[in-house]
Motif scaffolding. Structure first.
Motif, PDB file in Angstrom:
ATOM      1  N   ALA A   1      55.092  98.177  82.256  1.00  0.00           N
ATOM      2  CA  ALA A   1      56.383  98.410  81.596  1.00  0.00           C
ATOM      3  C   ALA A   1      56.293  99.621  80.663  1.00  0.00           C
ATOM      4  CB  ALA A   1      56.814  97.164  80.817  1.00  0.00           C
ATOM      5  N   ARG A   2      55.159  99.733  79.950  1.00  0.00           N
ATOM      6  CA  ARG A   2      54.987 100.902  79.077  1.00  0.00           C
ATOM      7  C   ARG A   2      54.960 102.172  79.907  1.00  0.00           C
ATOM      8  NH1 ARG A   2      49.806 100.669  76.014  1.00  0.00           N
ATOM      9  NH2 ARG A   2      50.592 102.525  74.981  1.00  0.00           N
ATOM     10  N   SER A   3      54.283 102.118  81.068  1.00  0.00           N
ATOM     11  CA  SER A   3      54.183 103.320  81.903  1.00  0.00           C
ATOM     12  C   SER A   3      55.539 103.740  82.461  1.00  0.00           C
ATOM     13  CB  SER A   3      53.188 103.101  83.048  1.00  0.00           C
ATOM     14  OG  SER A   3      53.799 102.400  84.108  1.00  0.00           O
ATOM     15  N   MET A   4      56.507 102.807  82.455  1.00  0.00           N
ATOM     16  CA  MET A   4      57.859 103.161  82.922  1.00  0.00           C
ATOM     17  C   MET A   4      58.710 103.719  81.788  1.00  0.00           C
ATOM     18  SD  MET A   4      58.861  99.898  85.165  1.00  0.00           S
ATOM     19  CE  MET A   4      57.536  98.957  85.847  1.00  0.00           C
ATOM     20  N   GLY A   5      58.164 103.733  80.597  1.00  0.00           N
ATOM     21  CA  GLY A   5      58.919 104.263  79.468  1.00  0.00           C
ATOM     22  C   GLY A   5      59.749 103.210  78.761  1.00  0.00           C
TER      23      GLY A   5
END
Lengths: 341, 222
Positions: B128-132
């Motif tokens: 989820a973090r990598s998706m911004g």
């Protein structure tokens, strides 16, 4: 597209400092499939996580698609991350959401309105070949299907870069190949830059254009995949290349052959690129008075050409045999005499 | 025949006290769910290596939770009498039971929430973090939905504990089935009243468990 300059990542640990990434410099071009290979603990995981800011470098700069990832924070970083997608070894899907809802997740994050979202999800499901499974939950899917969902999810916001973190390491060989084919297809169709890390040379051979070999935080070898296969410099690279070109049984076979043939030479030929497609053996027999016996051979395809190894036994008059070996050398084929009596 | 076996049971009063118990349980479960989830999220997010990783804040909340979880409920009620009087204006009646019920149960539930959140695969949060995603999005769209079966089965256990807490609160004047059993059954030695109050409480517990299990199994797609 991606520029990594003098990047270091140091973790404090009980035994002093741990250099996970040690002064790495890389330039990755737009539209390229770039592979980083190394054993676990080599720092490749940390390196790829610095490309989307999940890890910050201790020193140096990371620039992706014009943004200095190692400097930006907050909303600017989150915006940048929407253009740098990532897929994972263990897929990391939300089990509480269906396939469609998982793919819609990054669109929700980007604030895409719901009608457009649905349309985009349908496109992506077709792109990765998951028609009919839209309403399944991740627990009902096979590993390969889960990674397809992961890829669809990663592509949802039309990223410029796709990062693959050991994306095929949890899959069986057949599924690995189908996922790799999908990645090549996406790279060609969408012109997407792909950076992948792996410990399997097979993955590098199949889809990468260039490869960097990492060992204890450093890039020890860098070049086009074919060059690295043709002429591996470092011992670690040689080991990785052997993973693909020399299956386990080759060594046994060679020993066995040496016992059987007491005259002549056993020669290992290495074919790279165009030479792999020339009728070298036919010409060898036509031009030299020798008998040639093919013992074992293998040709592998890489993204920039084929690569092959062939074991042959050459027998005949001693002088003729020497001439024959010279003949092969003159045809840009690597020759290595395994042993002779 | 019922008259014969339960001579002292006043069915109207039994019904009235059942409603009181349900009222106290219902309100306190709702408040505990909200407050406990909030506390659990804080405990989880401030723990080492998480999104808001912060040792001092985590230590403060952890200590508060541990203290309130350790005080026996019957003592907690007495300790909280001044607070209850300020909040509710009285120390007698169903509403007077609510502050101590909630303060007693929320820390207990917060620990269960924390455990539920810890079971979420770290990779999913990283994805989820990598998706911004913002932290808010991660809380609402990842942490809470992914841990929902654990949160629901946790609140089921807590709700059943709360039913027995209401009975204890009844002993010091909160009303409900507990005070019925205490005042009539124990003080006047009317065992049939105690028995009926117990039967109703058992029924309430069974129904809560059934509903909790049903929702958990519906939500769990793993």
């Amino acid at each position: 597209m991606i520029s990594i300059k003098n990047v270091r990542k140091i973790y404090p640990s009980k035994q002093g400092q741990l250099k996970a990434v040690d002064d790495v410099n890389l330039e990755i071009k737009e539209g390229e499939i770039f592979g980083v290979i190394g054993y676990s603990g080599a720092g490749k995981s940390t390196l790829i996580r610095m490309l989307n800011g999940l890890e910050l470098p201790t020193d140096g700069t990371v620039t992706v698609a014009g943004r200095v990832i190692s400097k930006i924070k907050g909303s600017e970083l989150r915006k940048a991350r929407q253009e740098i997608s990532m897929i994972f070894q263990h897929f990391n899907l939300l089990w509480s959401r269906t396939v469609s809802e998982n793919i819609a997740f990054p669109l929700e994050i980007a604030g895409v309105p719901s009608t457009q979202r649905q349309k985009r999800v349908n496109e992506l499901i077709k792109l990765v070949g998951l028609e009919g499974r839209e309403n399944a939950y991740p627990s009902q899917l096979s590993g390969g299907q889960k990674q397809r969902v992961g890829i669809a999810r990663a592509l949802a916001n039309n990223p410029k870069v796709l990062l693959c973190d050991e994306a095929t390491s949890a899959l069986d060989p057949q599924t690995t190949d189908s996922i790799l084919e999908l990645l090549v297809d996406i790279n060609k169709r969408l012109g997407l830059t792909i950076v992948l890390i792996t410990h399997e040379m097979h993955v590098i051979r199949k889809i990468c254009h260039r490869v960097a070999v990492m060992e204890s935080g450093k890039v020890v070898e860098l070049g086009s995949v074919l060059d690295v296969f043709k002429n591996p410099q470092q011992p670690i690279t040689k080991r990785f290349v052997q993973q693909v070109t020399e299956p386990e049984e080759t060594k046994d076979t060679a020993e066995h052959l040496l016992e059987r043939y007491h005259s002549g030479l056993i020669v290992q030929l290495t074919f790279i690129g165009e030479s792999a497609e020339q009728p070298v053996i036919t010409n060898l027999i036509r031009n030299n008075n020798v008998t040639v016996n093919i013992l074992q051979g293998k040709i592998s395809q890489t993204q920039s050409g084929s690569y092959g190894t062939l074991f042959i036994h050459i027998d005949g008059d001693e002088k003729e045999v020497t001439n024959a070996v010279d003949f092969i050398r003159s045809h840009q084929v690597g020759v290595e005499v395994v042993a002779n009596d | 025949m019922i008259k014969e076996y339960f001579p002292n049971v006043d069915w109207l009063i039994l019904w009235q006290e059942t409603k009181n118990t349900l009222y106290m349980t219902g309100i306190s479960v709702l408040a505990t769910f909200i407050l406990g989830t909030l506390l659990g999220l804080i405990l989880f997010l401030t723990s080492n290596g998480n999104l808001w990783g912060n040792k001092p804040i985590n230590a403060v909340f952890s200590t508060i939770v541990n203290i309130f979880r350790s005080i026996p409920f019957i003592i907690l009620i007495v300790l909280l009498i001044p607070l209850t009087t300020i909040l509710v204006g009285s120390m007698i009646g169903v509403n007077a039971a609510l502050p101590s019920l909630i303060i007693g149960a929320a820390p207990f539930y917060a620990r269960m929430v924390e455990i539920g959140l810890r079971e979420i695969d770290k990779g999913v949060i990283e994805a989820a973090r990598s998706m911004g995603a913002t932290t808010g999005t991660i809380i609402w769209k990842v942490l809470l939905p992914e841990s929902m079966p654990a949160l629901i089965s946790g609140i089921t256990v807590t709700a059943i504990a709360l039913v027995s807490y209401t009975a204890m609160a009844g002993a010091i004047g909160a009303g409900g089935l507990g005070s019925l059993a205490y005042n009539y059954g124990y003080q006047r030695n009317q065992n049939d009243v105690t028995f009926m109050a117990t039967v109703v409480i058992l029924l309430i517990v069974f129904v809560i468990q059934f509903i909790g299990d049903f929702i958990t199994s519906k939500l769990d797609k793993r």
